[in-house]
Design a protein around this motif. Structure first.
Motif, PDB file in Angstrom:
ATOM      1  N   MET A  74      -2.319   7.450   2.929  1.00 24.36           N
ATOM      2  CA  MET A  74      -1.354   6.394   2.637  1.00 24.36           C
ATOM      3  C   MET A  74      -0.543   6.792   1.399  1.00 24.36           C
ATOM      4  SD  MET A  74      -2.165   2.417   1.940  1.00 24.36           S
ATOM      5  CE  MET A  74      -1.859   2.057   0.235  1.00 24.36           C
ATOM      6  N   SER A  75       0.740   6.595   1.447  1.00 23.06           N
ATOM      7  CA  SER A  75       1.586   6.947   0.306  1.00 23.06           C
ATOM      8  C   SER A  75       1.562   5.834  -0.741  1.00 23.06           C
ATOM      9  CB  SER A  75       3.021   7.192   0.776  1.00 23.06           C
ATOM     10  OG  SER A  75       3.575   5.992   1.267  1.00 23.06           O
ATOM     11  N   GLN A  76       1.798   6.241  -1.960  1.00 26.37           N
ATOM     12  CA  GLN A  76       1.855   5.303  -3.077  1.00 26.37           C
ATOM     13  C   GLN A  76       3.112   4.453  -2.939  1.00 26.37           C
ATOM     14  OE1 GLN A  76      -0.361   5.473  -5.855  1.00 26.37           O
ATOM     15  NE2 GLN A  76       0.687   4.136  -7.265  1.00 26.37           N
ATOM     16  N   LEU A  77       2.998   3.142  -3.151  1.00 28.10           N
ATOM     17  CA  LEU A  77       4.137   2.240  -3.054  1.00 28.10           C
ATOM     18  C   LEU A  77       5.122   2.449  -4.197  1.00 28.10           C
ATOM     19  CD1 LEU A  77       2.240  -1.058  -2.200  1.00 28.10           C
ATOM     20  CD2 LEU A  77       3.609   0.319  -0.644  1.00 28.10           C
ATOM     21  N   ASP A  78       4.600   2.673  -5.373  1.00 24.17           N
ATOM     22  CA  ASP A  78       5.414   2.721  -6.587  1.00 24.17           C
ATOM     23  C   ASP A  78       4.596   3.486  -7.625  1.00 24.17           C
ATOM     24  OD1 ASP A  78       6.850   1.975  -9.017  1.00 24.17           O
ATOM     25  OD2 ASP A  78       7.580   0.200  -7.966  1.00 24.17           O
ATOM     26  N   GLY A 111      -7.587   0.053  -8.172  1.00 22.04           N
ATOM     27  CA  GLY A 111      -7.832   0.221  -6.748  1.00 22.04           C
ATOM     28  C   GLY A 111      -6.528   0.131  -5.986  1.00 22.04           C
ATOM     29  N   PRO A 112      -6.607   0.075  -4.666  1.00 25.31           N
ATOM     30  CA  PRO A 112      -5.392   0.013  -3.856  1.00 25.31           C
ATOM     31  C   PRO A 112      -4.623  -1.284  -4.105  1.00 25.31           C
ATOM     32  CG  PRO A 112      -7.348  -0.258  -2.480  1.00 25.31           C
ATOM     33  CD  PRO A 112      -7.827   0.051  -3.864  1.00 25.31           C
ATOM     34  N   PHE A 113      -3.323  -1.223  -3.856  1.00 22.65           N
ATOM     35  CA  PHE A 113      -2.488  -2.414  -3.985  1.00 22.65           C
ATOM     36  C   PHE A 113      -1.455  -2.435  -2.875  1.00 22.65           C
ATOM     37  CE2 PHE A 113      -0.692   0.821  -6.773  1.00 22.65           C
ATOM     38  CZ  PHE A 113       0.674   0.764  -6.529  1.00 22.65           C
ATOM     39  N   GLY A 170      13.005  -5.922   1.599  1.00 19.97           N
ATOM     40  CA  GLY A 170      12.407  -4.823   0.844  1.00 19.97           C
ATOM     41  C   GLY A 170      11.556  -5.391  -0.274  1.00 19.97           C
ATOM     42  N   ASN A 171      11.577  -4.743  -1.406  1.00 19.18           N
ATOM     43  CA  ASN A 171      10.826  -5.224  -2.567  1.00 19.18           C
ATOM     44  C   ASN A 171      11.640  -4.987  -3.836  1.00 19.18           C
ATOM     45  OD1 ASN A 171       8.933  -6.064  -4.423  1.00 19.18           O
ATOM     46  ND2 ASN A 171       7.302  -4.722  -3.716  1.00 19.18           N
ATOM     47  N   PRO A 172      12.810  -5.656  -3.972  1.00 19.55           N
ATOM     48  CA  PRO A 172      13.638  -5.430  -5.163  1.00 19.55           C
ATOM     49  C   PRO A 172      12.975  -5.912  -6.451  1.00 19.55           C
ATOM     50  CG  PRO A 172      14.486  -7.284  -3.914  1.00 19.55           C
ATOM     51  CD  PRO A 172      13.394  -6.639  -3.079  1.00 19.55           C
ATOM     52  N   THR A 173      12.019  -6.832  -6.361  1.00 20.15           N
ATOM     53  CA  THR A 173      11.329  -7.309  -7.555  1.00 20.15           C
ATOM     54  C   THR A 173      10.192  -6.375  -7.960  1.00 20.15           C
ATOM     55  OG1 THR A 173       9.790  -8.664  -6.279  1.00 20.15           O
ATOM     56  CG2 THR A 173      11.840  -9.726  -7.006  1.00 20.15           C
ATOM     57  N   ARG A 174       9.921  -5.359  -7.112  1.00 20.29           N
ATOM     58  CA  ARG A 174       8.837  -4.397  -7.364  1.00 20.29           C
ATOM     59  C   ARG A 174       7.556  -5.145  -7.742  1.00 20.29           C
ATOM     60  NH1 ARG A 174      11.113   0.242 -11.108  1.00 20.29           N
ATOM     61  NH2 ARG A 174       9.163   1.265 -10.532  1.00 20.29           N
ATOM     62  N   SER A 188      -6.646  -6.721  -4.878  1.00 27.49           N
ATOM     63  CA  SER A 188      -7.905  -7.445  -5.026  1.00 27.49           C
ATOM     64  C   SER A 188      -8.792  -6.740  -6.056  1.00 27.49           C
ATOM     65  CB  SER A 188      -8.622  -7.568  -3.677  1.00 27.49           C
ATOM     66  OG  SER A 188      -8.829  -6.296  -3.114  1.00 27.49           O
ATOM     67  N   ALA A 189      -8.424  -5.502  -6.425  1.00 26.48           N
ATOM     68  CA  ALA A 189      -9.146  -4.752  -7.461  1.00 26.48           C
ATOM     69  C   ALA A 189      -8.586  -5.119  -8.838  1.00 26.48           C
ATOM     70  CB  ALA A 189      -9.002  -3.247  -7.223  1.00 26.48           C
ATOM     71  N   PRO A 190      -9.369  -5.001  -9.888  1.00 28.44           N
ATOM     72  CA  PRO A 190      -8.883  -5.337 -11.237  1.00 28.44           C
ATOM     73  C   PRO A 190      -7.719  -4.446 -11.696  1.00 28.44           C
ATOM     74  CG  PRO A 190     -11.278  -5.161 -11.212  1.00 28.44           C
ATOM     75  CD  PRO A 190     -10.785  -4.630  -9.894  1.00 28.44           C
ATOM     76  N   LEU A 191      -7.004  -4.959 -12.677  1.00 24.75           N
ATOM     77  CA  LEU A 191      -5.982  -4.196 -13.407  1.00 24.75           C
ATOM     78  C   LEU A 191      -6.530  -3.951 -14.800  1.00 24.75           C
ATOM     79  CD1 LEU A 191      -2.802  -6.322 -12.586  1.00 24.75           C
ATOM     80  CD2 LEU A 191      -3.607  -4.284 -11.387  1.00 24.75           C
TER      81      LEU A 191
END
Length: 134
Positions: A1-5, A71-73, A86-90, A95-98
């Protein structure tokens, strides 16, 4: 899976936190306080996190933290495509901690008028029972 951002990523809150602290899911929604959230939300836009900090409940000072997902997001489905193509607000959620890596102080504060407008919009969301994808 590619990274979203690739980030960097930010989270806004009124909580006074320290580098190394973990932000976790399981707290009440800022938008619908009767809902306990299954995810922790964050953005790649510091001013977006600043908005979240400004409208967060509580008496503390609004704060923006630079965070790292542990973790994954995924894209935040409450705004992605549903409200904005799309996701202009990025905006993202996990569910994993930050993990907090730094406090950010150079974000743009809302004017009192803009803050009042956002508080009125939130009250409308609360009273109209707008849907939250949890």
């Amino acid at each position: 899976m590619s990274q979203l951002d690739d980030g960097p990523f930010y989270h806004g809150t009124k909580a006074d936190l320290q580098v190394g602290d973990l932000l976790t899911a399981g707290f009440r929604s800022n938008y619908r306080p009767e809902i306990v959230m299954n995810h922790i939300y964050f953005t790649a836009l510091p001013d977006g996190a600043g908005l979240a900090a400004e409208i967060a409940p509580g008496d503390g000072a609004p704060r923006v933290y630079r965070v790292e997902p542990t973790g994954p997001f995924e894209n935040d489905p409450n705004v992605t495509d549903k409200k904005f193509p799309g996701n202009p607000t990025r905006s993202y959620r996990s569910s994993a901690p930050l993990r907090i890596v730094a406090e950010v102080t150079d974000w743009t504060r809302l004017t009192p008028e803009a803050l009042q407008m956002w508080q009125e919009r939130l009250e409308t969301i609360r009273t109209e029972r707008g849907e939250i994808i949890n």
